[in-house]
Design a protein around this motif. Structure first.
Motif, mmCIF file in Angstrom:
data_model
loop_
_atom_site.group_PDB
_atom_site.id
_atom_site.type_symbol
_atom_site.label_atom_id
_atom_site.label_comp_id
_atom_site.label_asym_id
_atom_site.label_seq_id
_atom_site.Cartn_x
_atom_site.Cartn_y
_atom_site.Cartn_z
ATOM 1 N N GLY A 98 0.796 -1.222 0.000
ATOM 2 C CA GLY A 98 0.000 0.000 0.000
ATOM 3 C C GLY A 98 0.828 1.272 0.000
ATOM 4 O O GLY A 98 2.056 1.239 -0.091
ATOM 5 N N CYS A 99 0.135 2.404 0.099
ATOM 6 C CA CYS A 99 0.815 3.703 0.060
ATOM 7 C C CYS A 99 -0.100 4.745 0.703
ATOM 8 O O CYS A 99 -1.311 4.729 0.476
ATOM 9 N N SER A 100 0.512 5.627 1.497
ATOM 10 C CA SER A 100 -0.291 6.675 2.141
ATOM 11 C C SER A 100 0.068 8.063 1.621
ATOM 12 O O SER A 100 -0.204 9.055 2.285
ATOM 13 N N ASN A 101 0.667 8.138 0.468
ATOM 14 C CA ASN A 101 1.099 9.457 -0.027
ATOM 15 C C ASN A 101 0.000 10.258 -0.701
ATOM 16 O O ASN A 101 0.064 11.479 -0.742
ATOM 17 N N PHE A 102 -0.959 9.597 -1.264
ATOM 18 C CA PHE A 102 -2.070 10.277 -1.934
ATOM 19 C C PHE A 102 -1.610 11.322 -2.939
ATOM 20 O O PHE A 102 -2.039 12.479 -2.886
ATOM 21 N N CYS A 103 -0.716 10.941 -3.841
ATOM 22 C CA CYS A 103 -0.432 11.808 -4.979
ATOM 23 C C CYS A 103 -1.771 11.992 -5.692
ATOM 24 O O CYS A 103 -2.548 11.031 -5.797
ATOM 25 N N SER A 104 -2.041 13.211 -6.150
ATOM 26 C CA SER A 104 -3.431 13.512 -6.523
ATOM 27 C C SER A 104 -3.933 12.733 -7.734
ATOM 28 O O SER A 104 -5.132 12.642 -7.952
ATOM 29 N N TYR A 105 -3.019 12.175 -8.530
ATOM 30 C CA TYR A 105 -3.412 11.437 -9.744
ATOM 31 C C TYR A 105 -3.535 9.934 -9.515
ATOM 32 O O TYR A 105 -3.975 9.198 -10.386
ATOM 33 N N CYS A 106 -3.129 9.458 -8.336
ATOM 34 C CA CYS A 106 -2.820 8.025 -8.196
ATOM 35 C C CYS A 106 -3.900 7.236 -7.456
ATOM 36 O O CYS A 106 -4.332 7.591 -6.360
ATOM 37 N N VAL A 107 -4.283 6.117 -8.034
ATOM 38 C CA VAL A 107 -5.361 5.287 -7.489
ATOM 39 C C VAL A 107 -4.843 4.296 -6.426
ATOM 40 O O VAL A 107 -5.627 3.717 -5.674
ATOM 41 N N VAL A 108 -3.515 4.147 -6.355
ATOM 42 C CA VAL A 108 -2.927 3.096 -5.498
ATOM 43 C C VAL A 108 -3.409 3.135 -4.041
ATOM 44 O O VAL A 108 -3.834 2.107 -3.501
ATOM 45 N N PRO A 109 -3.393 4.301 -3.356
ATOM 46 C CA PRO A 109 -3.842 4.292 -1.955
ATOM 47 C C PRO A 109 -5.293 3.820 -1.804
ATOM 48 O O PRO A 109 -5.668 3.319 -0.742
ATOM 49 N N TYR A 110 -6.095 3.977 -2.851
ATOM 50 C CA TYR A 110 -7.510 3.587 -2.779
ATOM 51 C C TYR A 110 -7.699 2.099 -3.057
ATOM 52 O O TYR A 110 -8.597 1.474 -2.509
ATOM 53 N N VAL A 111 -6.867 1.542 -3.939
ATOM 54 C CA VAL A 111 -7.066 0.122 -4.265
ATOM 55 C C VAL A 111 -6.161 -0.813 -3.470
ATOM 56 O O VAL A 111 -6.467 -1.987 -3.299
ATOM 57 N N ARG A 112 -5.035 -0.278 -2.981
ATOM 58 C CA ARG A 112 -4.127 -1.137 -2.207
ATOM 59 C C ARG A 112 -4.044 -0.713 -0.739
ATOM 60 O O ARG A 112 -3.298 -1.307 0.038
ATOM 61 N N GLY A 113 -4.774 0.334 -0.389
ATOM 62 C CA GLY A 113 -4.816 0.764 1.007
ATOM 63 C C GLY A 113 -3.590 1.562 1.422
ATOM 64 O O GLY A 113 -2.669 1.780 0.634
ATOM 65 N N GLY A 114 -3.603 1.982 2.705
ATOM 66 C CA GLY A 114 -2.491 2.762 3.255
ATOM 67 C C GLY A 114 -1.245 1.914 3.439
ATOM 68 O O GLY A 114 -1.307 0.677 3.380
ATOM 69 N N LEU A 115 -0.124 2.586 3.704
ATOM 70 C CA LEU A 115 1.164 1.888 3.862
ATOM 71 C C LEU A 115 1.139 0.934 5.053
ATOM 72 O O LEU A 115 0.775 1.319 6.165
ATOM 73 N N ARG A 116 1.495 -0.319 4.811
ATOM 74 C CA ARG A 116 1.693 -1.307 5.892
ATOM 75 C C ARG A 116 3.061 -1.923 5.698
ATOM 76 O O ARG A 116 3.376 -2.437 4.624
ATOM 77 N N ASN A 117 3.887 -1.852 6.741
ATOM 78 C CA ASN A 117 5.232 -2.421 6.648
ATOM 79 C C ASN A 117 5.217 -3.856 7.143
ATOM 80 O O ASN A 117 4.621 -4.150 8.184
ATOM 81 N N ARG A 118 5.880 -4.728 6.431
ATOM 82 C CA ARG A 118 6.058 -6.095 6.948
ATOM 83 C C ARG A 118 7.125 -6.042 8.025
ATOM 84 O O ARG A 118 8.036 -5.216 7.959
ATOM 85 N N ASN A 119 7.052 -6.953 8.998
ATOM 86 C CA ASN A 119 8.070 -6.995 10.034
ATOM 87 C C ASN A 119 9.414 -7.372 9.403
ATOM 88 O O ASN A 119 9.475 -8.285 8.580
ATOM 89 N N TYR A 120 10.467 -6.661 9.796
ATOM 90 C CA TYR A 120 11.780 -6.910 9.161
ATOM 91 C C TYR A 120 12.273 -8.333 9.397
ATOM 92 O O TYR A 120 12.953 -8.931 8.555
ATOM 93 N N LYS A 121 11.886 -8.923 10.540
ATOM 94 C CA LYS A 121 12.318 -10.306 10.823
ATOM 95 C C LYS A 121 11.693 -11.264 9.810
ATOM 96 O O LYS A 121 12.329 -12.211 9.360
ATOM 97 N N ASP A 122 10.416 -11.009 9.465
ATOM 98 C CA ASP A 122 9.731 -11.858 8.474
ATOM 99 C C ASP A 122 10.355 -11.685 7.089
ATOM 100 O O ASP A 122 10.480 -12.641 6.332
ATOM 101 N N ILE A 123 10.723 -10.427 6.782
ATOM 102 C CA ILE A 123 11.328 -10.157 5.468
ATOM 103 C C ILE A 123 12.652 -10.917 5.349
ATOM 104 O O ILE A 123 12.909 -11.613 4.362
ATOM 105 N N LEU A 124 13.483 -10.797 6.387
ATOM 106 C CA LEU A 124 14.794 -11.461 6.361
ATOM 107 C C LEU A 124 14.620 -12.984 6.322
ATOM 108 O O LEU A 124 15.347 -13.684 5.619
#
Ligand code: 5AD
Ligand code: SF4
Length: 412
Positions: A194-220
Motif C-alpha cells: 500500500g501507500c499513504s502518499n495520496f499523490c493527486s493522480y494516483c489510485v494506489v492508496p484507494y485500491v491497495r490501502g495505506g502503507l503497511r510495513n512487513r516486520n523486518y524479521k519476516d522479510i529477512l
C-alpha cells in the motif's frame, strides 16, 4: 456415476494466470500460484486448456484496465462451448468490486489485493470441489466468505452465483512463505504494501490501502528461505520503499541487514519517493557491496506548479539537489525516473520545465505516461483540460528526447 467421470472429477484442475501492471502484481501472482500449488492445482500457459482463468489486474491508468476488459471478452469468444471459470483479482477488483459482474458477466469471482489468501477456497467453492483447504489462512477460525455470499436484499438473483471479496485489510504473513518464485535465481520480496502518499493522480492508496510495513524479521526470514532454495538475487518491493519503518528499523538499516545475508549475491529495490530519500540512502547504495548502484526516483514533472497540484511534497530544486547528491556519492550510479505529461492545467511552459529537467538530469531511462483520470483521486476534481492530441504530442516529444539521451549515454 461412471468410473470415467469419477476419474475426471479427481483430476487436478488447471489454472491459467495472466498478470498486468507492476512488479507488485508479478509478486502477488507468484504468491497466488504458491498457495494454489499447495492445494494441488496445476498451471498451464494455455488459456484454452484451463479450468480456471485468473486475471491479476492493474488500475493505474485507464489503458491498463481497457486491456483487461478486452482480454476477458476475447477469452469468452475463444472458449465458447467449454466455459472456464474466470476470476478477476488485484487492483481492478478493488476498484470496481461487484460492479465487475455487470460489465463482464462471464467473470465468476472478484478478489481484491488484500484478500488474495482466500483465492484457493473461493476457487474450490466455484468449482464445487468439496475438499477442506488446509493451508489457506483463516482469521479466528472463521470462513473467509464474509462478503459476496449473501447479497444485499434487492440484489438480482444473478449475484447469487457470484463471489466478491474486497474487504480484507491485513494479509496473513504465511502467504509470503510458500517458496514459490517464477525465476530460479531472482526473487521479488515485498517489504511494504500500500501507500499513504495520496499523490493527486494516483489510485494506489484507494485500491491497495495505506502503507503497511512487513516486520523486518519476516522479510529477512523470507529472503533466507529463498536463498536456501537457490535464489541469489533479490528485488525489495514496495510502492514507497524508503518510507519503511518497523520497530526502530528504517529502510537503510534493512538494506544493511539484507546485504549481510550469506549466500545473497546481489539486490536492489523499487520504488523510491524523492521526499523520503536521504543522503544515508545514497551512502548505503555506494557502500553496500551487494546492492546495485541503481536508483529509480520518479520525478513526474519539472514544474513546481504541477508538482504541487500532484501533491508530490517536493520542488524541482529539491529534486535536482537530490540528483546532484546521488551522483556525487554513488559514482557512476544508474538513475531512472517516471514522468506524467498532460496533467490538468499543464501549460506549454510547465511542459518546457519537464523537458529541460530531462535535459539537465540526463536519466539513463525514463518511463513516460500520459495523464489518465482515475476514480477516487483528488485530481478528478480538476478539469482534465488538455486535449488527447496535445497529450499525445507532449508524450511523443518527451519520448523522442529521452530516446536521444539514453542512446548517447549508452554509447559513452
Ligand atoms: N496517469 C498517468 N500515469 C500515472 N501513474 C500513476 N498514476 C497515473 C495516472 N493517473 C504513473 C506514475 C507512476 C507510475 C507507476 O505510473 O508516473 O510513477
Ligand atoms: Fe501512487 Fe504517489 Fe503512492 Fe507512488 S507514491 S503509489 S504515485 S500515491
Amino acid at each position: 456415476m461412471s468410473k470415467e467421470s469419477k476419474t475426471y472429477k479427481n483430476m487436478p484442475k488447471k489454472i491459467y494466470i495472466r498478470t498486468f501492471g507492476c512488479q507488485m502484481n508479478v509478486r502477488d501472482s507468484e504468491v497466488i500460484c504458491g498457495l494454489l500449488k499447495k492445494e494441488g492445482y496445476k498451471f498451464t500457459d494455455e488459456p484454452k486448456d484451463a479450468d480456471v482463468i485468473l486475471f491479476n489486474t492493474c488500475s493505474v491508468r485507464q489503458h491498463a484496465e481497457d486491456k483487461v476488459w478486452s482480454e476477458i471478452g476475447r477469452i469468452a469468444r475463444d472458449r465458447s462451448g467449454t466455459v472456464p471459470v474466470i476470476g478477476l483479482i488485484g487492483c481492478m477488483a478493488q476498484n470496481y468490486k461487484e460492479k465487475i459482474f455487470e460489465r463482464a458477466p462471464n467473470v465468476s469471482f472478484v478478489v481484491g489485493p488484500s484478500d488474495i489468501h482466500k483465492i484457493a477456497e473461493i476457487i474450490e467453492k466455484v468449482l464445487g470441489i468439496s475438499k477442506q483447504a488446509g493451508t489457506v489462512p483463516k482469521k479466528r477460525g472463521q470462513s473467509p466468505f464474509v462478503k459476496g455470499q449473501s447479497p444485499k436484499s434487492g440484489d438480482s438473483p444473478f449475484f447469487l452465483r457470484k463471489i466478491w471479496e474486497t474487504d480484507g485489510s491485513i494479509r496473513p504473513e504465511e502467504i509470503y512463505h510458500t517458496g514459490f518464485y517464477e525465476d530460479k535465481e531472482h526473487a521479488y520480496v515485498v517489504i511494504s504494501e500500500g501507500c499513504s502518499n495520496f499523490c493527486s493522480y494516483c489510485v494506489v492508496p484507494y485500491v491497495r490501502g495505506g502503507l503497511r510495513n512487513r516486520n523486518y524479521k519476516d522479510i529477512l526470514k523470507e529472503i533466507e528461505e529463498a536463498i536456501e532454495k537457490g535464489i541469489t538475487k533479490i528485488t525489495l518491493l514496495g510502492q514507497n520503499v524508503n518510507a519503511y519503518q518497523c520497530d526502530g528499523i528504517n529502510f537503510v538499516t534493512l538494506l544493511n541487514s539484507v546485504n549481510s545475508l550469506k549466500g545473497l549475491k546481489e539486490f536492489s529495490f523499487i520504488t523510491s519517493h524523492p521526499k523520503d530519500t536521504s543522503t544515508d540512502l545514497f551512502k548505503a547504495i555506494a557502500d553496500l557491496e551487494k546492492l546495485k548502484k541503481y536508483l529509480h526516483l520518479p520525478v513526474q514533472s519539472g514544474s513546481d506548479k504541477i508538482l504541487k497540484l500532484m501533491n508530490r511534497g517536493y520542488t524541482r530544486k529539491f529534486y535536482l539537489d537530490l540528483v546532484d547528491n546521488y551522483r556525487k556519492i554513488v559514482k557512476g550510479g544508474i538513475l531512472t525516473t517516471d514522468i506524467i505529461v498532460g496533467f490538468p492545467n499543464e501549460t506549454e511552459s510547465d511542459f518546457e520545465g519537464t523537458r529541460n529537467l530531462l535535459e539537465e538530469v540526463r536519466f539513463n531511462a525514463a518511463y513516460i505516461f500520459k495523464y489518465s483520470t482515475r476514480p477516487h483521486t483528488e485530481a478528478t476534481k480538476l478539469d482534465d483540460n488538455l486535449p488527447l492530441e496535445e497529450k499525445e504530442k507532449r508524450h511523443g516529444e518527451i519520448l523522442e528526447l529521452q530516446k536521444k539521451i539514453s542512446k548517447s549515454k549508452n554509447e559513452r
